[in-house]
Scaffold this motif. Structure first.
Motif, PDB file in Angstrom:
ATOM      1  N   ILE A   1       0.845  -1.197   0.000  1.00 13.01           N
ATOM      2  CA  ILE A   1       0.000   0.000   0.000  1.00 13.01           C
ATOM      3  C   ILE A   1       0.880   1.246   0.000  1.00 13.01           C
ATOM      4  O   ILE A   1       0.624   2.211  -0.722  1.00 13.01           O
ATOM      5  CB  ILE A   1      -0.975  -0.026   1.205  1.00 13.01           C
ATOM      6  N   MET A   2       1.947   1.208   0.785  1.00  9.31           N
ATOM      7  CA  MET A   2       2.889   2.336   0.842  1.00  9.31           C
ATOM      8  C   MET A   2       3.502   2.584  -0.540  1.00  9.31           C
ATOM      9  O   MET A   2       3.616   3.730  -0.985  1.00  9.31           O
ATOM     10  CB  MET A   2       3.989   2.013   1.861  1.00  9.31           C
ATOM     11  N   ALA A   3       3.875   1.507  -1.223  1.00 12.25           N
ATOM     12  CA  ALA A   3       4.469   1.632  -2.560  1.00 12.25           C
ATOM     13  C   ALA A   3       3.470   2.276  -3.521  1.00 12.25           C
ATOM     14  O   ALA A   3       3.834   3.140  -4.321  1.00 12.25           O
ATOM     15  CB  ALA A   3       4.895   0.256  -3.076  1.00 12.25           C
ATOM     16  N   GLY A   4       2.204   1.874  -3.418  1.00 15.32           N
ATOM     17  CA  GLY A   4       1.159   2.452  -4.259  1.00 15.32           C
ATOM     18  C   GLY A   4       0.995   3.944  -3.992  1.00 15.32           C
ATOM     19  O   GLY A   4       0.799   4.743  -4.914  1.00 15.32           O
ATOM     20  N   LEU A   5       1.117   4.308  -2.721  1.00 14.11           N
ATOM     21  CA  LEU A   5       1.003   5.710  -2.313  1.00 14.11           C
ATOM     22  C   LEU A   5       2.158   6.529  -2.900  1.00 14.11           C
ATOM     23  O   LEU A   5       1.953   7.636  -3.423  1.00 14.11           O
ATOM     24  CB  LEU A   5       1.028   5.790  -0.778  1.00 14.11           C
ATOM     25  N   ILE A   6       3.361   5.970  -2.834  1.00 12.36           N
ATOM     26  CA  ILE A   6       4.534   6.661  -3.395  1.00 12.36           C
ATOM     27  C   ILE A   6       4.347   6.864  -4.895  1.00 12.36           C
ATOM     28  O   ILE A   6       4.606   7.942  -5.435  1.00 12.36           O
ATOM     29  CB  ILE A   6       5.834   5.859  -3.103  1.00 12.36           C
TER      30      ILE A   6
END
Length: 220
Positions: free
Chosen positions: A66-71
Motif C-alpha cells: 500500500i505504501m508503494a502504491g502511495l509513493i
C-alpha cells in the motif's frame, strides 16, 4: 533497466526501500534535469515490481504494498508530471475501461496501470474493484472504449475473467473491444483460456500492448 546511470538505479532502489521522501526529492531533481516523465515512471514501476517480489517472498507485508502504491501516486502528482499529462491529454490516444474483477478488492496494480495509461495520453474510465461482469458489459456499451482492462491479483480470478469475456460474447460486444487482462499470476495459457486478446504481469508492458493496439487501429 540495463545500462541505466547511477541516479536511475538509486531511484529504483529508493522505491524498493519505500523511502517516500527521498523518492520524491530525487524524482523531482531528475525531472528538473530534463528526464522524460514517461521514462521516470518506468523506473518507478521497476521499483514497484521489486516491492511486489518482496511481498510475494513474504519479506514485505500488505502495508508495504500500500505504501508503494502511495509513493507511485505521489510521483504522478509532482508538478512536472501533471504538466506533462495536461499537454498529452490534448491529444488522446484511446479510451480504456478498467476494473478489478468481482471477488478481488486489490487496486494497487490497477491504479499503477491507470496512472501509466493516463501519463501516456489514454483516457481511462476506472470502475474500481470487485466489479461484476454485468457492470463491465454495461459500461463498455455506455462508454464505447477501444480497450477493456481486467485486473486481478488472486489466482481464482482467471475463472472470473473468463466469465467476463463470456458475458461480452453473449451481449454481442466481444468484437467491439480489445481485452487485456492483468495480474502477476497470468500466463499465455491462462490468457488463451480466459479468451482475452493479451495479458500483462507488469503495468509498463500492459501500456505498450495498448499503444500497439491503438497504433493498429489508427492505421487500419
Amino acid at each position: 533497466m540495463e545500462g541505466s546511470g547511477k541516479k536511475e538505479q538509486l531511484l529504483i532502489k529508493l522505491v524498493e526501500q519505500l523511502d517516500e521522501e527521498k523518492v520524491l526529492a530525487l524524482a523531482g531533481e531528475m525531472l528538473n534535469g530534463g528526464m522524460d516523465p514517461l521514462y521516470l515512471l518506468d523506473l518507478v514501476n521497476e521499483g514497484m515490481n521489486r516491492v511486489g517480489k518482496l511481498y510475494e517472498s513474504k519479506e514485505y507485508y500488505i502495508a508495504d504494498l500500500i505504501m508503494a502504491g502511495l509513493i507511485f501516486r505521489q510521483v504522478l502528482e509532482l508538478d512536472q508530471m501533471t504538466a506533462h499529462f495536461h499537454a498529452r491529454h490534448l491529444n488522446k490516444k484511446g479510451k480504456v475501461v478498467l476494473g478489478t474483477v468481482k471477488g478481488d478488492i486489490h487496486d494497487i496494480g490497477k491504479d499503477i496501470f491507470r496512472g501509466m495509461l493516463e501519463a501516456n495520453g489514454f483516457e481511462v474510465i476506472d470502475l474500481g474493484v470487485d466489479v461484476p461482469k454485468e457492470v463491465f458489459v454495461k459500461k463498455v456499451d455506455e462508454y464505447k472504449p477501444d480497450i477493456l482492462g481486467l485486473s486481478g491479483v488472486l489466482t481464482y480470478t482467471v475463472e472470473t475473467m473468463k466469465e467476463v469475456v463470456a458475458a461480452f460474447e453473449e451481449a454481442g460486444l466481444r468484437d467491439r473491444v480489445k481485452i487485456i487482462v492483468g495480474g502477476h499470476h497470468l500466463t499465455r495459457e491462462a490468457c488463451r483460456y480466459i479468451g482475452a486478446d493479451d495479458f500483462a504481469g507488469d503495468a509498463s508492458v500492459g501500456v505498450k500492448i495498448c499503444q500497439a493496439w491503438m497504433g493498429e487501429s489508427a492505421n487500419g
